[in-house]
Design a protein around this motif. Sequence first.
Motif, PDB file in Angstrom:
ATOM      1  N   PHE A   4       0.828  -1.190   0.000  1.00 40.11           N
ATOM      2  CA  PHE A   4       0.000   0.000   0.000  1.00 40.11           C
ATOM      3  C   PHE A   4       0.873   1.253   0.000  1.00 40.11           C
ATOM      4  CE2 PHE A   4      -2.557  -3.351   1.718  1.00 40.11           C
ATOM      5  CZ  PHE A   4      -3.839  -3.097   1.254  1.00 40.11           C
ATOM      6  N   THR A   5       0.366   2.324  -0.595  1.00 39.09           N
ATOM      7  CA  THR A   5       1.056   3.605  -0.505  1.00 39.09           C
ATOM      8  C   THR A   5       0.841   4.176   0.892  1.00 39.09           C
ATOM      9  OG1 THR A   5      -0.833   4.956  -1.177  1.00 39.09           O
ATOM     10  CG2 THR A   5       0.584   4.044  -2.958  1.00 39.09           C
ATOM     11  N   ILE A   6       1.657   5.125   1.272  1.00 38.76           N
ATOM     12  CA  ILE A   6       1.496   5.757   2.586  1.00 38.76           C
ATOM     13  C   ILE A   6       0.118   6.399   2.702  1.00 38.76           C
ATOM     14  CG2 ILE A   6       2.590   7.936   1.900  1.00 38.76           C
ATOM     15  CD1 ILE A   6       3.198   6.396   5.309  1.00 38.76           C
ATOM     16  N   ASP A   7      -0.365   7.008   1.611  1.00 42.17           N
ATOM     17  CA  ASP A   7      -1.679   7.644   1.660  1.00 42.17           C
ATOM     18  C   ASP A   7      -2.800   6.614   1.831  1.00 42.17           C
ATOM     19  OD1 ASP A   7      -0.816  10.365   1.412  1.00 42.17           O
ATOM     20  OD2 ASP A   7      -0.439   9.986  -0.709  1.00 42.17           O
ATOM     21  N   GLU A   8      -2.670   5.460   1.195  1.00 43.37           N
ATOM     22  CA  GLU A   8      -3.661   4.397   1.375  1.00 43.37           C
ATOM     23  C   GLU A   8      -3.638   3.877   2.809  1.00 43.37           C
ATOM     24  OE1 GLU A   8      -3.941   2.268  -3.001  1.00 43.37           O
ATOM     25  OE2 GLU A   8      -2.184   1.826  -1.747  1.00 43.37           O
ATOM     26  N   LEU A   9      -2.455   3.744   3.384  1.00 39.39           N
ATOM     27  CA  LEU A   9      -2.354   3.285   4.772  1.00 39.39           C
ATOM     28  C   LEU A   9      -2.966   4.294   5.731  1.00 39.39           C
ATOM     29  CD1 LEU A   9       1.213   1.740   4.647  1.00 39.39           C
ATOM     30  CD2 LEU A   9      -0.945   0.503   4.851  1.00 39.39           C
ATOM     31  N   ILE A  10      -2.701   5.567   5.501  1.00 33.00           N
ATOM     32  CA  ILE A  10      -3.288   6.619   6.336  1.00 33.00           C
ATOM     33  C   ILE A  10      -4.813   6.569   6.228  1.00 33.00           C
ATOM     34  CG2 ILE A  10      -3.569   9.128   6.564  1.00 33.00           C
ATOM     35  CD1 ILE A  10      -0.557   9.345   5.726  1.00 33.00           C
TER      36      ILE A  10
END
Length: 126
Positions: A4-10
């Motif tokens: 996952f991208t950091i934005d997806e994880l956030i």
Amino acid sequence: MKKFTIDELIDNTLDWIVTGNLNPAILGDDFHFISPFWQSNDKAVFLAKFLNPKEYQEKSLSNILRFDPIVKMKSNDHQYFSLIFRYHTKYNVSVDEAVLGTVKNGLLTELRSIYDLEKTKKAHRL
């Protein structure tokens, strides 16, 4: 295993916090959760507690009227993020909380929730 991208994880973490809907695919095998109320949990214990959101929704979310404000931050190297928010309860108590996330290979390896435990108990009448 999907990364996952950091934005997806956030966004997935925030969705879990405010709705109780947990996407278990975001958790690394070595995931660890640390919280004053929910204690320290490895991935298996965390999933046992939160994959079915009923207990979290009944003990916590049912008392929360709104989350405001919510601040999202991420490190330049995309290995860490923070969610800082205030939630307001039906008992006229507001709680400030910070959730710190650690990311490795596109998955969460740690979530650490920081807040005043006594104020949180008051906010939820526990």
